[in-house]
Design a protein around this motif. Structure first.
Motif, PDB file in Angstrom:
ATOM      1  N   ILE A   1       0.858  -1.173   0.000  1.00 34.84           N
ATOM      2  CA  ILE A   1       0.000   0.000   0.000  1.00 34.84           C
ATOM      3  C   ILE A   1       0.896   1.225   0.000  1.00 34.84           C
ATOM      4  CG2 ILE A   1      -1.847   1.193   1.220  1.00 34.84           C
ATOM      5  CD1 ILE A   1      -2.557  -1.581   0.137  1.00 34.84           C
TER       6      ILE A   1
ATOM      7  N   ASP B   1       1.985   4.603   0.731  1.00 41.82           N
ATOM      8  CA  ASP B   1       1.592   5.723   1.573  1.00 41.82           C
ATOM      9  C   ASP B   1       2.721   6.746   1.673  1.00 41.82           C
ATOM     10  OD1 ASP B   1       3.309   4.237   3.033  1.00 41.82           O
ATOM     11  OD2 ASP B   1       1.982   3.882   4.733  1.00 41.82           O
TER      12      ASP B   1
ATOM     13  N   LYS C   1       4.667  -2.078   6.699  1.00 40.17           N
ATOM     14  CA  LYS C   1       3.974  -2.690   5.558  1.00 40.17           C
ATOM     15  C   LYS C   1       4.285  -4.184   5.423  1.00 40.17           C
ATOM     16  CE  LYS C   1       5.267   0.545   2.585  1.00 40.17           C
ATOM     17  NZ  LYS C   1       5.383   1.323   1.332  1.00 40.17           N
TER      18      LYS C   1
ATOM     19  N   ARG D   1       1.165   1.448  14.412  1.00 36.21           N
ATOM     20  CA  ARG D   1       1.092   1.510  12.945  1.00 36.21           C
ATOM     21  C   ARG D   1       1.298   0.122  12.343  1.00 36.21           C
ATOM     22  NH1 ARG D   1       4.592   5.588   9.045  1.00 36.21           N
ATOM     23  NH2 ARG D   1       3.159   5.565   7.287  1.00 36.21           N
TER      24      ARG D   1
ATOM     25  N   GLY E   1      -5.069  -4.344   8.355  1.00 37.35           N
ATOM     26  CA  GLY E   1      -5.406  -4.015   6.969  1.00 37.35           C
ATOM     27  C   GLY E   1      -5.135  -5.182   6.038  1.00 37.35           C
TER      28      GLY E   1
ATOM     29  N   ARG F   1      -7.859  -7.360   3.814  1.00 38.95           N
ATOM     30  CA  ARG F   1      -7.708  -7.701   2.392  1.00 38.95           C
ATOM     31  C   ARG F   1      -7.798  -9.213   2.187  1.00 38.95           C
ATOM     32  NH1 ARG F   1      -6.982  -4.883  -2.706  1.00 38.95           N
ATOM     33  NH2 ARG F   1      -6.690  -6.613  -4.126  1.00 38.95           N
TER      34      ARG F   1
ATOM     35  N   SER G   1     -12.454   1.973   6.096  1.00 39.89           N
ATOM     36  CA  SER G   1     -11.372   2.665   5.394  1.00 39.89           C
ATOM     37  C   SER G   1     -11.186   2.044   4.016  1.00 39.89           C
ATOM     38  CB  SER G   1     -10.072   2.542   6.199  1.00 39.89           C
ATOM     39  OG  SER G   1      -8.963   2.970   5.431  1.00 39.89           O
ATOM     40  N   LYS G   2     -10.802   2.865   3.058  1.00 42.71           N
ATOM     41  CA  LYS G   2     -10.560   2.364   1.697  1.00 42.71           C
ATOM     42  C   LYS G   2      -9.068   2.216   1.405  1.00 42.71           C
ATOM     43  CE  LYS G   2     -10.981   7.024  -0.289  1.00 42.71           C
ATOM     44  NZ  LYS G   2     -11.685   7.866  -1.273  1.00 42.71           N
ATOM     45  N   LYS G   3      -8.241   2.171   2.455  1.00 43.13           N
ATOM     46  CA  LYS G   3      -6.795   2.070   2.246  1.00 43.13           C
ATOM     47  C   LYS G   3      -6.387   0.705   1.719  1.00 43.13           C
ATOM     48  CE  LYS G   3      -2.359   2.852   4.502  1.00 43.13           C
ATOM     49  NZ  LYS G   3      -1.649   3.327   5.698  1.00 43.13           N
ATOM     50  N   TYR G   4      -7.039  -0.355   2.208  1.00 46.99           N
ATOM     51  CA  TYR G   4      -6.638  -1.716   1.822  1.00 46.99           C
ATOM     52  C   TYR G   4      -7.649  -2.393   0.903  1.00 46.99           C
ATOM     53  CZ  TYR G   4      -3.089  -1.240   5.417  1.00 46.99           C
ATOM     54  OH  TYR G   4      -2.017  -0.814   6.150  1.00 46.99           O
TER      55      TYR G   4
ATOM     56  N   SER H   1     -14.831  -2.871   2.960  1.00 39.14           N
ATOM     57  CA  SER H   1     -14.388  -2.506   4.308  1.00 39.14           C
ATOM     58  C   SER H   1     -15.569  -2.479   5.277  1.00 39.14           C
ATOM     59  CB  SER H   1     -13.705  -1.142   4.270  1.00 39.14           C
ATOM     60  OG  SER H   1     -13.232  -0.784   5.543  1.00 39.14           O
TER      61      SER H   1
END
Length: 421
Positions: free
Chosen positions: A250, A252, A304, A337, A344, A348, A387-390, A396
Motif C-alpha cells: 500500500i 503511503d 507494511k 502503525r 489491513g 484484504r 477505510s478504503k486504504k486496503y 471494508s
C-alpha cells in the motif's frame, strides 16, 4: 497462611525473604469467566511493589485483560487461571522487576529516572536497569508519579515520546525500541532466567542459531521443484497480478516500492507463496525462514511487512495457525502503525482475496486478541471506522459488519470489568 521463598530456586528453609503463596478464585462462566487473585495485596507488599504492577504483568503474560485500578481490592484477570500457573508467572515478574541483577537479592527499590526504570539494591548498593522493551516497563513509565521534575519534566517526557513516535513509527528500532512490546518474554541479564517456549527471545535465539544451517541447506538443495534463486523470485514478483501487487504494498508515501522493478514487499510475498507451494503448504514455511528473508530484504522492521504477512502466511485454517505464528508476529509488530497494517492485510485477505473465509473473521480477531498480537485499543479503533486504504469502502464496511460480534464481546468484557470495580 502458607509461605514460600521469594526466590523459589532457593531451597534454604531459613531464607529470610518470604511471601504468601498466591491464592486465586475462579468466578463466572463462559465469556464472563474471570480469576480473582485473593491475596495479591499481601504478596505485592512482600515484594515492595504496587499490586497494579503484578496484576498487569499477569495480564500481559497471559494475553488477558487485567484490572489494575480496582476500588474494592478485587484484583481480576479475565479467563480461568489456577494459582500454580500464576505462581510460575510471578517468578518471572520477580526475576525481571524485583531481584538485583548482581546479587539476586529482592531488597530493591524502583527508581524512575529519565524514562528508565532502575532497581536500587539496598543489599549490595548496585543499580541496574530494567529491560525497557518489556510491556510492563511501558506501563510503569506511563503511570509513574515519581521524580522531581514537576510539570517541566512531564512536558519534556511528553515531547520525547512525541518525537520518538514521529521518528520511530515508520521504521521501528531493529534492536527493540523502549516502547517495543515484543520482547516481553526476554530474560533479565546473562541468560539466567529460563526462556518460555514460544517466546519472542526464543525466536531470536533460534534465528541466530539456525541461520547458517538454513543457508547451507538452501545452497545444497538443488532438487527443488521451484527455482528459489533471487533472480527467479524477482521475476515472479514482476509477474504477479497487478491486483495482488496492490494488495501486498500500500503506497503511503514511502520510498520502498521500487519503481524500476518489484519492491521488497513483492519479493517477500512471492517468496512466501513460492516456498509454500514447494513445501506443500503455508504451514510448513517456518517463522525463522520468514524473518531471515524479511531481514535479507531489509524490511523486517517496516510496518507494511505486516500487511504482506497477513495475506501470505495463512490459509483456510488461519484460526488454528495464528497461535503458532504469534511469536513471529509479536516480534515484528513494534508499533500501533504495524498493528493497523496487519489488520489491513487481514481485511484484504478475508474481505477481497478469500471472501468465503469472511465468516471466520470474529474467530480470527479473537485469536489476535488472545495471543496478544493486536491490542484491544487498536482493535476497537479499527472496528469503529471503515477505510478504503486496503480494500474498497463497501468491502471494508462488510468486513467490519462481520466483525461486530467480536467487537461487541470486547465492549461487554470491558463493561463487566467496570461493574466489578
Amino acid at each position: 497462611m502458607a509461605t514460600v521463598n521469594i526466590r523459589r530456586d532457593v531451597t534454604d528453609p531459613f531464607y529470610r525473604y518470604k511471601m504468601e503463596r498466591l491464592q486465586s478464585k475462579i468466578e463466572g462462566k463462559g465469556n464472563g469467566i474471570k480469576t480473582v487473585v485473593v491475596n495479591l495485596n499481601s504478596v505485592a507488599q512482600s515484594l515492595s511493589r504496587p499490586p497494579s504492577y503484578v496484576i498487569k504483568y499477569f495480564g500481559f503474560e497471559l494475553g488477558a485483560q487485567a484490572n489494575a485500578k480496582p476500588t474494592d481490592d478485587r484484583w481480576i484477570i479475565n479467563g480461568a487461571h489456577d494459582a500454580p500457573k500464576l505462581q510460575d508467572y510471578l517468578d518471572g515478574f520477580i526475576s525481571r522487576f524485583v531481584l538485583c541483577k548482581k546479587c539476586k537479592n529482592p531488597e530493591t527499590d524502583v527508581i524512575i529516572k529519565e524514562d528508565k526504570i532502575i532497581l536500587d539494591c539496598k543489599a549490595c548498593g548496585q543499580r541496574t536497569d530494567v529491560d525497557p522493551r518489556l510491556k510492563l516497563s511501558t506501563f510503569i513509565l506511563r503511570n509513574s508519579t515519581t521524580g522531581k521534575g514537576g510539570k517541566k519534566d512531564k512536558a519534556a517526557k511528553k515531547a520525547r515520546r512525541e518525537k520518538a513516535k514521529q521518528n520511530g513509527a515508520e521504521n521501528g528500532d531493529k534492536d527493540g525500541s523502549p516502547g517495543d512490546s515484543n520482547s516481553d518474554n526476554g530474560d533479565g541479564e546473562n541468560g539466567e532466567v529460563e526462556l518460555e517456549a514460544g517466546s519472542d527471545d526464543e525466536l531470536t535465539r533460534r534465528i541466530k542459531a539456525e541461520a547458517k544451517a538454513i543457508e547451507a541447506e538452501n545452497d545444497d538443495n538443488d532438487s527443488w521443484a521451484v527455482d528459489m534463486s533471487e533472480e527467479a523470485i524477482k521475476a515472479r514478483a514482476r509477474d504477479l497480478p497487478s491486483d495482488l501487487k496492490r494488495s501486498l504494498v500500500i503506497d503511503d508515501g514511502d520510498d520502498d516500492a521500487g519503481a524500476d522493478g518489484p519492491s521488497a514487499y513483492d519479493e517477500l510475498g512471492s517468496w512466501v507463496l513460492d516456498t509454500a507451494a514447494q513445501k506443500g503448504g503455508v504451514s510448513k514455511v517456518q517463522d525463522v525462514d520468514i524473518y531471515i528473508k524479511a531481514k535479507e530484504l531489509g524490511i523486517e522492521s517496516k510496518h507494511k511487512t505486516l500487511a504482506v504477512l497477513a495475506q501470505t502466511i495463512f490459509d483456510k485454517d488461519i484460526v488454528k495457525q495464528i497461535p503458532d505464528r504469534a511469536s513471529l508476529l509479536k516480534k515484528m509488530n513494534t508499533s500501533d502503525r504495524h498493528a493497523k497494517a496487519f489488520l489491513g492485510g487481514t481485511e484484504r485477505f478475508v474481505g477481497k482475496d478469500h471472501p468465503d473465509m469472511l465468516p471466520q473473521l470474529p474467530k480470527i480477531l479473537l485469536q489476535y486478541y488472545e495471543n496478544d498480537i493486536v491490542s484491544e485499543e487498536t482493535l476497537k479503533s479499527w472496528g469503529a471506522k471503515a477505510s478504503k486504504k486496503y480494500v474498497d469502502i463497501s468491502t471494508s464496511r462488510k468486513v467490519r459488519k462481520t466483525a461486530e460480534p467480536f467487537l461487541q464481546w470486547l465492549d461487554e468484557a470491558e463493561e463487566e470489568d467496570s461493574d466489578d470495580e
